[in-house]
Design an enzyme around this catalytic site. Structure first.
Site, PDB file in Angstrom:
ATOM      1  N   GLN A  12      36.327  77.837  85.546  1.00  0.00           N
ATOM      2  CA  GLN A  12      36.363  77.675  84.280  1.00  0.00           C
ATOM      3  C   GLN A  12      37.646  77.957  83.635  1.00  0.00           C
ATOM      4  O   GLN A  12      38.474  77.238  82.917  1.00  0.00           O
ATOM      5  CB  GLN A  12      35.468  78.601  83.430  1.00  0.00           C
ATOM      6  CG  GLN A  12      35.309  78.848  81.918  1.00  0.00           C
ATOM      7  CD  GLN A  12      34.576  79.845  81.448  1.00  0.00           C
ATOM      8  OE1 GLN A  12      33.474  79.602  81.049  1.00  0.00           O
ATOM      9  NE2 GLN A  12      34.770  81.142  81.595  1.00  0.00           N
ATOM     10  N   ALA A  85      38.336  84.032  92.595  1.00  0.00           N
ATOM     11  CA  ALA A  85      37.394  85.066  93.058  1.00  0.00           C
ATOM     12  C   ALA A  85      36.069  84.437  93.294  1.00  0.00           C
ATOM     13  O   ALA A  85      35.626  83.670  92.992  1.00  0.00           O
ATOM     14  CB  ALA A  85      37.356  86.240  91.854  1.00  0.00           C
ATOM     15  N   SER A 128      37.977  92.929  85.086  1.00  0.00           N
ATOM     16  CA  SER A 128      36.860  92.538  84.627  1.00  0.00           C
ATOM     17  C   SER A 128      36.290  93.817  83.978  1.00  0.00           C
ATOM     18  O   SER A 128      36.422  94.834  84.438  1.00  0.00           O
ATOM     19  CB  SER A 128      35.826  92.161  85.748  1.00  0.00           C
ATOM     20  OG  SER A 128      34.733  91.896  85.199  1.00  0.00           O
ATOM     21  N   GLU A 130      33.218  94.438  84.092  1.00  0.00           N
ATOM     22  CA  GLU A 130      32.429  94.747  84.974  1.00  0.00           C
ATOM     23  C   GLU A 130      32.941  96.221  85.725  1.00  0.00           C
ATOM     24  O   GLU A 130      31.785  96.931  86.230  1.00  0.00           O
ATOM     25  CB  GLU A 130      31.947  93.752  86.338  1.00  0.00           C
ATOM     26  CG  GLU A 130      30.956  92.717  85.844  1.00  0.00           C
ATOM     27  CD  GLU A 130      29.665  93.417  85.816  1.00  0.00           C
ATOM     28  OE1 GLU A 130      29.145  93.803  86.717  1.00  0.00           O
ATOM     29  OE2 GLU A 130      29.146  92.829  84.654  1.00  0.00           O
ATOM     30  N   TYR A 152      31.193  93.168  93.730  1.00  0.00           N
ATOM     31  CA  TYR A 152      32.085  92.452  92.903  1.00  0.00           C
ATOM     32  C   TYR A 152      33.075  93.230  92.356  1.00  0.00           C
ATOM     33  O   TYR A 152      34.073  93.458  92.061  1.00  0.00           O
ATOM     34  CB  TYR A 152      31.401  91.707  91.979  1.00  0.00           C
ATOM     35  CG  TYR A 152      32.248  90.916  91.023  1.00  0.00           C
ATOM     36  CD1 TYR A 152      33.158  89.778  91.213  1.00  0.00           C
ATOM     37  CD2 TYR A 152      32.262  91.472  89.895  1.00  0.00           C
ATOM     38  CE1 TYR A 152      34.033  89.333  90.339  1.00  0.00           C
ATOM     39  CE2 TYR A 152      33.129  91.080  88.619  1.00  0.00           C
ATOM     40  CZ  TYR A 152      34.065  89.784  88.880  1.00  0.00           C
ATOM     41  OH  TYR A 152      34.823  89.338  88.022  1.00  0.00           O
TER      42      TYR A 152
HETATM   43  P1  NAP Z   1      35.000  80.652  88.278  1.00  0.00           P
HETATM   44  O1  NAP Z   1      34.638  79.612  87.320  1.00  0.00           O
HETATM   45  O2  NAP Z   1      33.887  81.221  89.318  1.00  0.00           O
HETATM   46  O3  NAP Z   1      36.211  80.171  89.225  1.00  0.00           O
HETATM   47  C1  NAP Z   1      36.585  81.119  90.095  1.00  0.00           C
HETATM   48  C2  NAP Z   1      37.644  80.158  91.154  1.00  0.00           C
HETATM   49  O4  NAP Z   1      37.936  80.903  91.960  1.00  0.00           O
HETATM   50  C3  NAP Z   1      37.312  78.833  91.243  1.00  0.00           C
HETATM   51  O5  NAP Z   1      38.474  78.088  91.055  1.00  0.00           O
HETATM   52  C4  NAP Z   1      37.085  78.920  92.845  1.00  0.00           C
HETATM   53  O6  NAP Z   1      37.406  77.737  93.798  1.00  0.00           O
HETATM   54  C5  NAP Z   1      38.288  80.036  93.103  1.00  0.00           C
HETATM   55  N1  NAP Z   1      38.140  80.748  94.626  1.00  0.00           N
HETATM   56  C6  NAP Z   1      36.883  81.250  94.960  1.00  0.00           C
HETATM   57  N2  NAP Z   1      36.836  81.590  96.113  1.00  0.00           N
HETATM   58  C7  NAP Z   1      38.127  81.661  96.558  1.00  0.00           C
HETATM   59  C8  NAP Z   1      39.063  81.618  97.903  1.00  0.00           C
HETATM   60  N3  NAP Z   1      38.437  82.349  98.830  1.00  0.00           N
HETATM   61  N4  NAP Z   1      40.444  81.523  97.676  1.00  0.00           N
HETATM   62  C9  NAP Z   1      40.971  80.743  96.584  1.00  0.00           C
HETATM   63  N5  NAP Z   1      40.113  80.413  95.400  1.00  0.00           N
HETATM   64  C10 NAP Z   1      39.059  80.848  95.579  1.00  0.00           C
HETATM   65  O7  NAP Z   1      35.575  82.073  87.421  1.00  0.00           O
HETATM   66  P2  NAP Z   1      36.091  82.215  85.924  1.00  0.00           P
HETATM   67  O8  NAP Z   1      34.964  82.589  85.100  1.00  0.00           O
HETATM   68  O9  NAP Z   1      36.942  81.047  85.778  1.00  0.00           O
HETATM   69  O10 NAP Z   1      36.988  83.546  86.059  1.00  0.00           O
HETATM   70  C11 NAP Z   1      38.166  83.638  86.586  1.00  0.00           C
HETATM   71  C12 NAP Z   1      38.385  84.996  87.044  1.00  0.00           C
HETATM   72  O11 NAP Z   1      38.524  85.710  86.086  1.00  0.00           O
HETATM   73  C13 NAP Z   1      37.843  85.455  88.252  1.00  0.00           C
HETATM   74  O12 NAP Z   1      38.566  86.237  89.073  1.00  0.00           O
HETATM   75  C14 NAP Z   1      36.711  86.413  87.585  1.00  0.00           C
HETATM   76  O13 NAP Z   1      36.288  87.294  88.439  1.00  0.00           O
HETATM   77  C15 NAP Z   1      37.508  86.950  86.327  1.00  0.00           C
HETATM   78  N6  NAP Z   1      36.554  87.461  85.334  1.00  0.00           N
HETATM   79  C16 NAP Z   1      36.069  86.300  84.775  1.00  0.00           C
HETATM   80  C17 NAP Z   1      35.235  86.829  83.731  1.00  0.00           C
HETATM   81  C18 NAP Z   1      34.295  85.952  82.723  1.00  0.00           C
HETATM   82  O14 NAP Z   1      33.390  86.274  82.043  1.00  0.00           O
HETATM   83  N7  NAP Z   1      34.390  84.407  82.888  1.00  0.00           N
HETATM   84  C19 NAP Z   1      35.325  88.111  82.818  1.00  0.00           C
HETATM   85  C20 NAP Z   1      36.319  88.916  83.616  1.00  0.00           C
HETATM   86  C21 NAP Z   1      36.962  88.458  84.637  1.00  0.00           C
HETATM   87  P3  NAP Z   1      36.079  76.772  94.030  1.00  0.00           P
HETATM   88  O15 NAP Z   1      36.251  75.983  92.866  1.00  0.00           O
HETATM   89  O16 NAP Z   1      36.594  76.029  95.266  1.00  0.00           O
HETATM   90  O17 NAP Z   1      34.960  77.593  93.998  1.00  0.00           O
HETATM   91  O1  G4F Z   2      26.164  85.936  83.200  1.00  0.00           O
HETATM   92  P1  G4F Z   2      26.162  86.755  84.187  1.00  0.00           P
HETATM   93  O2  G4F Z   2      25.782  86.358  85.527  1.00  0.00           O
HETATM   94  O3  G4F Z   2      27.324  87.457  83.964  1.00  0.00           O
HETATM   95  P2  G4F Z   2      27.920  89.361  84.471  1.00  0.00           P
HETATM   96  O4  G4F Z   2      27.132  89.644  85.562  1.00  0.00           O
HETATM   97  O5  G4F Z   2      28.043  89.740  82.990  1.00  0.00           O
HETATM   98  O6  G4F Z   2      29.432  88.728  84.983  1.00  0.00           O
HETATM   99  C1  G4F Z   2      30.170  87.831  84.618  1.00  0.00           C
HETATM  100  O7  G4F Z   2      31.178  88.488  83.556  1.00  0.00           O
HETATM  101  C2  G4F Z   2      31.965  89.582  84.054  1.00  0.00           C
HETATM  102  C3  G4F Z   2      32.859  90.460  82.971  1.00  0.00           C
HETATM  103  O8  G4F Z   2      31.793  91.286  82.536  1.00  0.00           O
HETATM  104  C4  G4F Z   2      32.984  88.801  85.019  1.00  0.00           C
HETATM  105  F1  G4F Z   2      33.596  89.686  85.497  1.00  0.00           F
HETATM  106  C5  G4F Z   2      31.995  88.209  86.147  1.00  0.00           C
HETATM  107  O9  G4F Z   2      32.978  87.573  87.000  1.00  0.00           O
HETATM  108  C6  G4F Z   2      31.098  87.136  85.673  1.00  0.00           C
HETATM  109  O10 G4F Z   2      31.877  86.243  84.771  1.00  0.00           O
HETATM  110  O11 G4F Z   2      24.992  87.784  83.667  1.00  0.00           O
HETATM  111  C7  G4F Z   2      25.087  88.422  82.555  1.00  0.00           C
HETATM  112  C8  G4F Z   2      23.799  89.155  82.116  1.00  0.00           C
HETATM  113  C9  G4F Z   2      23.556  90.289  83.491  1.00  0.00           C
HETATM  114  O12 G4F Z   2      22.960  91.594  82.881  1.00  0.00           O
HETATM  115  C10 G4F Z   2      22.328  89.808  84.226  1.00  0.00           C
HETATM  116  O13 G4F Z   2      21.343  90.729  84.905  1.00  0.00           O
HETATM  117  O14 G4F Z   2      22.538  88.403  82.069  1.00  0.00           O
HETATM  118  C11 G4F Z   2      21.569  89.052  82.915  1.00  0.00           C
HETATM  119  N1  G4F Z   2      20.696  87.851  83.605  1.00  0.00           N
HETATM  120  C12 G4F Z   2      19.426  87.726  83.032  1.00  0.00           C
HETATM  121  N2  G4F Z   2      18.810  86.454  83.734  1.00  0.00           N
HETATM  122  C13 G4F Z   2      20.945  86.823  84.324  1.00  0.00           C
HETATM  123  C14 G4F Z   2      19.856  86.068  84.651  1.00  0.00           C
HETATM  124  N3  G4F Z   2      22.154  86.396  85.143  1.00  0.00           N
HETATM  125  C15 G4F Z   2      22.243  85.343  85.617  1.00  0.00           C
HETATM  126  N4  G4F Z   2      23.302  84.935  86.110  1.00  0.00           N
HETATM  127  N5  G4F Z   2      20.983  84.650  85.929  1.00  0.00           N
HETATM  128  C16 G4F Z   2      19.956  84.899  85.246  1.00  0.00           C
HETATM  129  O15 G4F Z   2      18.941  84.249  85.462  1.00  0.00           O
END
Ligand code: NAP
Ligand code: G4F
Length: 327
Positions: A12, A85, A128, A130, A152
């Site tokens: 994303q 990640a 994050s 988290e 994580y």
């Molecule tokens: P995402 O949509 O799950 O994208 C993860 C990316 O990492 C994908 O391109 C995936 O490749 C790649 N990846 C997975 N395993 C890998 C590996 N072994 N080597 C190289 N690349 C790998 O995550 P996102 O939401 O864009 O988040 C981006 C980053 O911000 C992540 O590190 C996440 O933990 C962190 N983060 C996200 C949020 C959030 O709310 N979105 C908040 C805080 C921090 P594939 O396409 O091949 O799977």
């Molecule tokens: O959408 P979630 O899976 O996101 P979560 O666990 O907050 O993590 C995301 O945000 C983090 C930043 O704080 C990133 F670091 C991480 O990589 C990721 O992008 O879940 C959000 C909430 C949780 O409390 C979960 O227990 O939604 C609750 N939930 C309830 N039902 C669910 C569901 N989550 C998921 N994925 N699927 C369900 O059916």
């Protein structure tokens, strides 16, 4: 022309950051993993106005230090964004060692590749909210102690401190963005906001009757992904490297998101939502709410899209079936 190297380019955030940097005139290099089917749908939808000729993809993996070293050496990037990640919190309980290897050690491998190749690249680490886990204070800011609650989050804490350590020990220009949840129509389908919006749109069109969810009481600070990637870039444009919380400052429960999504299409959520234990976590993060005042003051960054607008953007994308990039 500045060069950026992005891990996680197919995710994303990677896709939005790529679009943002190409628009700024960067040459963008992305690391992609080999998979049996080549699916890079988020990159396929990058806006047609953007010059894709400056986008280059390379095979590599955060678990393979040698590929990282070679790419850093060959590309000689000005900026490195480590977004790659295993990013799903619940799944990290199923595959804890893999998550630690990619999210934790993978970051260290990349930092060491930069150091070993004597690169002057500025480094961004995707930390994050988290990491705050069992929160010690609310709202959470850069000084709030961490209490990670999943494999994580533990891996992200490791990567966070390794990044700070390379800054303090080896003089790397390395920044950690402590980003709170950020969503978009490009969000993975098994994260809760996208799962809800997609499910509601399918129920509205008669394709299905129910969606199955876990804990509805958890509260999150949900922002809009395209705004958050700009904050990443801003961090690397400062005089000194530092760490920043990026958030909206609002908190809402999963139940509020569910109610609002069903109300958006005129349906009553209670008739369509089922509970399944399998979507809960062994340890939950109950409440996240970020204080982004440092980012506002030092980066001039502020969120514009908050809960209601975010929900509308995501619901409209699901209802109209528009390609995920047309925002
Ligand atoms: P995402 O949509 O799950 O994208 C993860 C990316 O990492 C994908 O391109 C995936 O490749 C790649 N990846 C997975 N395993 C890998 C590996 N072994 N080597 C190289 N690349 C790998 O995550 P996102 O939401 O864009 O988040 C981006 C980053 O911000 C992540 O590190 C996440 O933990 C962190 N983060 C996200 C949020 C959030 O709310 N979105 C908040 C805080 C921090 P594939 O396409 O091949 O799977
Ligand atoms: O959408 P979630 O899976 O996101 P979560 O666990 O907050 O993590 C995301 O945000 C983090 C930043 O704080 C990133 F670091 C991480 O990589 C990721 O992008 O879940 C959000 C909430 C949780 O409390 C979960 O227990 O939604 C609750 N939930 C309830 N039902 C669910 C569901 N989550 C998921 N994925 N699927 C369900 O059916």
């Amino acid at each position: 022309m500045k060069k950026a190297l992005i891990t996680g380019i197919s995710g994303q955030d990677g896709s939005y950051l790529t679009e943002f940097l190409l628009k700024k005139g960067y040459e963008v290099h992305g690391i992609v993993r080999r998979s049996s089917t080549v699916v890079r749908s988020r990159l396929d939808f990058i806006s047609p106005e953007v010059n894709r000729q400056n986008l280059f993809l390379h095979y590599g993996d955060l678990s393979d230090g040698s590929s990282l070293f070679k790419l850093v050496n060959r590309i000689k990037p000005d900026e490195v964004y480590n977004l790659g990640a295993q990013s799903h919190v619940r799944i990290s309980f199923d595959i804890p060692l893999y998550t630690a290897d990619v999210d934790g050690l993978g970051t260290l491998r990349l930092l060491d590749a930069i150091r070993d190749s004597h690169s002057q690249a500025k480094f961004y680490q995707a930390s994050s909210s988290e990491m705050f886990g069992l929160v010690q204070t609310t709202p959470q800011n850069e000084s709030t102690p961490f209490h990670p609650r999943s494999p994580y989050a533990c891996a992200k804490v490791f990567a966070h401190y390794q990044t700070i350590n390379y800054r303090e020990s080896h003089g790397l220009f390395a920044c950690c963005g402590i980003l709170f949840n950020h969503e978009s129509p490009r969000r993975g389908e098994n994260f809760v906001t996208r799962k809800i919006c997609k499910g509601v749109a399918e129920i509205k069109s008669g394709k299905r009757q129910k969606i199955t969810l876990g804990n509805l009481d958890a509260r999150r600070d949900w922002g809009y992904a395209p705004e958050y990637v700009e904050a990443m870039w801003l961090m690397l444009q400062q005089q000194t490297a530092d760490d920043y919380v990026i958030a909206t400052g609002e908190t809402h429960s999963v139940k509020e998101f569910v109610e609002a999504a069903f109300a958006y299409v005129g349906l009553n959520w209670q008739e369509h939502v089922e509970f399944d234990q399998k979507y809960t976590r062994p340890a939950e993060v109950d409440l996240l709410q970020g204080d982004y005042s440092k980012a506002k003051q030092k980066l001039g960054w502020e969120p514009k899209v908050k809960f209601k607008d975010l929900l509308a953007i995501m619901m409209e994308a699901e209802l109209t079936g528009e390609p995920v990039s047309r925002l």
